[in-house]
Design a protein around this motif. Structure first.
Motif, short mmCIF file in Angstrom:
data_model
loop_
_atom_site.label_atom_id
_atom_site.label_comp_id
_atom_site.label_asym_id
_atom_site.label_seq_id
_atom_site.Cartn_x
_atom_site.Cartn_y
_atom_site.Cartn_z
N LEU A 50 9.24 11.15 -18.94
CA LEU A 50 9.21 9.36 -19.35
C LEU A 50 9.83 8.73 -17.93
O LEU A 50 9.26 7.48 -17.74
CB LEU A 50 10.15 9.43 -20.40
N LEU A 51 11.11 8.86 -17.50
CA LEU A 51 11.81 8.55 -16.27
C LEU A 51 10.89 8.29 -15.21
O LEU A 51 10.96 7.36 -14.48
CB LEU A 51 13.03 9.37 -15.72
N LEU A 52 9.94 8.44 -14.63
CA LEU A 52 8.94 8.66 -13.24
C LEU A 52 8.17 8.55 -13.75
O LEU A 52 7.77 7.22 -12.53
CB LEU A 52 8.86 10.72 -13.37
N GLY A 53 8.03 8.06 -15.25
CA GLY A 53 6.11 7.49 -15.32
C GLY A 53 6.70 5.70 -15.01
O GLY A 53 5.65 4.90 -15.01
N VAL A 54 8.01 5.72 -16.07
CA VAL A 54 8.03 3.87 -15.73
C VAL A 54 8.68 3.45 -14.49
O VAL A 54 8.33 2.83 -13.53
CB VAL A 54 9.48 3.97 -16.89
N TYR A 55 9.36 3.96 -13.57
CA TYR A 55 9.56 4.20 -12.13
C TYR A 55 8.76 4.31 -11.84
O TYR A 55 8.27 2.97 -10.91
CB TYR A 55 10.67 4.95 -11.55
N GLY A 56 7.27 4.44 -11.43
CA GLY A 56 6.30 4.37 -10.57
C GLY A 56 5.73 3.43 -11.19
O GLY A 56 4.56 2.77 -10.54
N LEU A 57 5.57 3.07 -12.14
CA LEU A 57 4.84 2.47 -12.72
C LEU A 57 5.39 0.43 -13.39
O LEU A 57 4.77 -0.31 -11.92
CB LEU A 57 4.32 2.07 -13.94
N GLY A 58 6.61 0.34 -12.91
CA GLY A 58 7.73 -0.48 -12.03
C GLY A 58 7.13 -0.82 -10.91
O GLY A 58 7.29 -2.05 -10.26
N GLN A 59 7.82 0.30 -9.49
CA GLN A 59 6.99 -0.22 -8.66
C GLN A 59 5.59 0.01 -8.57
O GLN A 59 5.86 -1.09 -7.04
CB GLN A 59 7.54 1.79 -8.01
N LEU A 60 4.82 -0.18 -8.88
CA LEU A 60 3.82 -0.11 -8.65
C LEU A 60 3.30 -1.97 -9.20
O LEU A 60 2.65 -2.57 -8.76
CB LEU A 60 2.52 0.30 -9.56
N ALA A 80 4.71 4.71 -5.37
CA ALA A 80 3.96 4.97 -7.46
C ALA A 80 3.45 5.97 -8.10
O ALA A 80 3.08 6.48 -9.02
CB ALA A 80 4.54 3.36 -7.60
N LEU A 81 2.21 5.65 -6.85
CA LEU A 81 0.64 6.78 -8.07
C LEU A 81 1.19 7.88 -7.73
O LEU A 81 1.16 8.57 -8.79
CB LEU A 81 -0.11 6.45 -7.57
N ALA A 82 2.39 8.67 -7.23
CA ALA A 82 2.94 9.91 -6.91
C ALA A 82 3.92 10.32 -8.59
O ALA A 82 3.67 11.91 -8.71
CB ALA A 82 3.51 10.69 -5.64
N TYR A 83 4.89 9.25 -8.03
CA TYR A 83 5.85 8.98 -9.24
C TYR A 83 4.78 9.56 -10.33
O TYR A 83 5.70 10.21 -11.32
CB TYR A 83 6.80 7.89 -9.19
N ARG A 141 2.82 -7.42 -7.35
CA ARG A 141 4.13 -8.57 -7.40
C ARG A 141 4.53 -9.36 -5.64
O ARG A 141 4.02 -9.99 -5.40
CB ARG A 141 4.77 -9.29 -8.11
N VAL A 142 4.59 -8.04 -4.85
CA VAL A 142 5.26 -8.75 -3.79
C VAL A 142 3.96 -8.77 -2.55
O VAL A 142 3.77 -10.05 -1.87
CB VAL A 142 6.29 -7.65 -2.77
N SER A 143 2.62 -8.08 -3.11
CA SER A 143 1.30 -8.61 -1.91
C SER A 143 1.26 -10.01 -2.58
O SER A 143 0.55 -10.07 -1.46
CB SER A 143 0.94 -7.42 -2.41
N GLN A 144 1.24 -10.28 -4.14
CA GLN A 144 0.92 -11.87 -3.76
C GLN A 144 1.67 -12.92 -3.46
O GLN A 144 1.39 -14.45 -4.08
CB GLN A 144 0.67 -11.71 -5.54
N VAL A 193 0.69 -1.46 -0.11
CA VAL A 193 -0.18 -0.01 -0.21
C VAL A 193 0.43 1.84 -0.06
O VAL A 193 0.76 2.22 -0.90
CB VAL A 193 -1.39 -0.24 1.45
N VAL A 194 2.12 1.57 0.89
CA VAL A 194 2.84 2.48 0.92
C VAL A 194 3.51 2.71 -0.72
O VAL A 194 3.62 3.94 -0.76
CB VAL A 194 3.62 2.52 2.29
N VAL A 195 4.27 1.59 -1.00
CA VAL A 195 4.79 1.35 -2.66
C VAL A 195 3.95 2.00 -3.42
O VAL A 195 4.19 2.73 -4.71
CB VAL A 195 5.00 0.36 -2.36
N ALA A 196 2.41 1.78 -3.35
CA ALA A 196 1.37 1.86 -4.64
C ALA A 196 1.14 3.61 -4.57
O ALA A 196 0.95 4.08 -6.13
CB ALA A 196 0.09 0.92 -4.34
#
Length: 135
Positions: free
Chosen positions: A53-63, A26-29, A68-71, A20-23
């Motif tokens: 582009l860098l911020l978007g890719v980083y945020g989506l990667g974190q999301l 990530a949404l902020a990024y 996946r870690v929550s799974q 949740v914290v990472v999400a």
């Protein structure tokens, strides 16, 4: 071969908190990426689009890693740990001046995520050689 064991409740809770914290981060990024691209001027077109582009890719990667870690996927923990260690260093760098509030937010969220991902129940749950499934 033994069937995959379900995550224990304490490990599931800790992974859920971290996710949740990472999400939220990530949404902020992703929002920052959109705002950066929307505010691009002609004299900084390359920088604006590149940073966005860098911020978007980083945020989506974190999301994606948070999901996946929550799974219960153990591989997703590594990029989250690395990026939050870097985030702690960035928070330390931002500690003085007008960015103190940002340093506090970044530092606290990084410590929460690292604490959850490195907690003993999570280490036991994700440290096995067999796949982890949710019950």
């Amino acid at each position: 071969m033994t069937p995959p064991e379900p995550l224990k409740k304490s490990a599931r809770t800790l992974l859920g908190i971290a996710a949740v914290v990472v999400a939220v981060e990530a949404l902020a990024y992703v929002v920052l990426a959109v705002l950066d691209v929307a505010d691009v001027s002609r004299d900084r077109l390359g920088l604006g689009v590149g940073a966005g582009l860098l911020l978007g890719v980083y945020g989506l990667g974190q999301l994606f890693a948070a999901w996946r870690v929550s799974q219960g996927e153990s591989w997703a923990r590594s990029p989250l740990i690395v990026t939050h260690l870097i985030q702690l260093l960035l928070a330390w760098n931002l500690r003085d001046g007008d960015t103190t509030w940002l340093a506090i937010v970044m530092g606290v969220s990084a410590v929460v995520v690292l604490g959850c991902l490195l907690a003993p129940p999570v280490n036991r749950a994700l440290g096995r050689d067999i796949p982890v499934v949710r019950d």
